[in-house]
Design a protein around this motif. Structure first.
Motif, mmCIF file in Angstrom:
data_model
loop_
_atom_site.group_PDB
_atom_site.id
_atom_site.type_symbol
_atom_site.label_atom_id
_atom_site.label_comp_id
_atom_site.label_asym_id
_atom_site.label_seq_id
_atom_site.Cartn_x
_atom_site.Cartn_y
_atom_site.Cartn_z
ATOM 1 N N GLU A 297 0.688 -1.201 0.016
ATOM 2 C CA GLU A 297 0.004 0.041 -0.050
ATOM 3 C C GLU A 297 0.735 1.317 -0.058
ATOM 4 O O GLU A 297 0.506 2.292 -0.562
ATOM 5 N N ARG A 300 1.817 2.114 -3.761
ATOM 6 C CA ARG A 300 0.833 1.981 -4.757
ATOM 7 C C ARG A 300 0.851 3.435 -5.615
ATOM 8 O O ARG A 300 0.510 3.457 -6.768
ATOM 9 N N GLU A 301 0.902 4.620 -4.773
ATOM 10 C CA GLU A 301 0.545 5.747 -5.318
ATOM 11 C C GLU A 301 1.730 6.158 -6.396
ATOM 12 O O GLU A 301 1.674 6.629 -7.304
ATOM 13 N N ALA A 305 1.434 6.507 -10.563
ATOM 14 C CA ALA A 305 2.033 7.525 -11.240
ATOM 15 C C ALA A 305 2.879 7.078 -12.390
ATOM 16 O O ALA A 305 2.898 7.843 -13.505
#
Length: 374
Positions: A297, A300-301, A305
């Motif tokens: 988690e 993930r960003e 991206a």
């Protein structure tokens, strides 16, 4: 004899210098004074360093203080500007003198190598002109002034359908399809040097896929641009026929490529058994799954991206297995055609062993450092 040494130094343009760290005093021989264009050394060595223009200045400054602080000698060839504003090239050498385990002074030499550098540059320019015009494998070649063709080879005539005589003085943009002329004109203006693809225009009006690669060079005393025209018609045909099946086959079945997933904005469309082995999910569970669930988690960003940006270089993240355990992974991805649309193929490589090896090496290095410094 001392007189002979002085004469040799004068003829070879080699001078000596010394900087005493304790007193801050510098000593220059006449040759060094002549290079700088002043009669006495500077009281502050920083003033001498200021004679090196940006680019060279940072290099000599770092090397000079590394000689004092880290006992590192240096031997550099750098650009230099005298007090009179004369632009030169110099070879500068510095050697720390150590006494009682301390650097007490730096001694060195400076030599004016401007003439040698000019000769090297002239030779390089001559070689570049020869290579670009006479390397037959280079394709169609032309030299232009930003607008008109000044010279070209027979390869350009064969590609475009114009004779050599017709090509000389022709507007170079007339060899490019109208829809791509703004692109080519902008690249000429910006001195762009990477290969790129456009559509070419032949004498008979037919268009063809064209790869252009160009660079600015000296030519007959002025700056011009040399460009390669390569007809890539056959290559494009082959790519269109093979690209999709070849990319998919390689992505899914090359075992050495690790765990593979083909996805659309994260949703897995297809994968190989390697991904199943790494993640502990079955292939049936993986297809249709949100691929971000295979990422810890906290990462993930970043991964999303990179997906949206079309990022294609390898990078590291934290993976997440079916049982919730996390592990270090290296991800490398690229956009490919897949079943008539664009998708993304990604490699997942478990780098747990690599990270353990790196950690062991760091610990061993630290142990050795402690041993040798104790």
């Amino acid at each position: 004899s001392e007189a002979l040494l002085r004469e040799v130094s004068r003829l070879s343009k080699i001078g000596g210098w010394e900087f005493n760290i304790a007193s801050g005093r510098s000593v220059w021989t006449p040759e060094v004074k002549a290079l700088f264009g002043r009669n006495e050394p500077y009281a502050n060595p920083g003033d001498a360093i200021d004679h090196f223009p940006p680019g060279s200045r940072e290099i000599i400054e770092k090397a000079f203080y590394a000689a004092i602080e880290e006992r590192e000698p240096y031997d550099l060839e750098l650009e230099f500007i005298s007090t009179k504003g004369e632009h030169k090239w110099v070879r500068t050498i510095g050697n720390p003198i150590i006494q009682n385990n301390e650097v007490i002074k730096i001694t060195g030499v400076m030599q004016d190598i401007t003439e040698r550098k000019k000769a090297e540059q002239e030779l390089k320019e001559s070689e570049e002109r020869f290579k670009v015009l006479h390397n037959a494998s280079f394709g169609g070649i032309l030299i232009h002034n930003g607008k008109d063709v000044l010279d070209c080879n027979l390869g350009l005539s064969e590609i475009t359908g114009y004779s050599y005589e017709e090509l000389i003085d022709i507007d170079v943009l007339l060899l490019i399809a109208e829809s791509y002329r703004d692109t080519v004109s902008e690249n000429i203006k910006n001195a762009y040097e990477e290969p790129y693809e456009v559509i070419g225009l032949r004498k008979d009006g037919s268009e063809y896929p064209l790869q252009l690669e160009a660079k600015n060079i000296p030519y007959k005393g002025k700056k011009v641009r040399v460009a390669e025209f390569r007809d890539i018609t056959e290559r494009k045909q082959a790519e269109n026929e093979l690209k999709e099946s070849e990319e998919r086959f390689k992505a899914l079945h090359n075992a050495s490529f690790g765990g593979i997933a083909i996805h659309d904005k994260g949703v897995i469309l297809d994968c190989n058994l390697g991904l199943s082995e790494i993640s502990s999910y079955s292939r049936e569970e993986l297809v249709g799954m949100n691929g971000l669930l295979l990422i810890a988690e906290s990462h993930r960003e970043m991964v999303m991206a990179n997906i949206l940006a079309g990022y294609e270089k390898p990078y590291e993240a934290r993976g997440r297995r079916k049982d919730g355990s996390e592990y270090p992974i290296r991800i490398e991805a690229k956009n490919i055609p897949y079943k008539g649309k664009q998708a993304r193929v990604a490699e997942f490589r478990d780098i747990t062993e690599q990270k353990l090896a790196e950690k062991a090496l760091r610990e061993k290095t630290e142990e050795l450092e402690r041993y040798f410094t104790s």
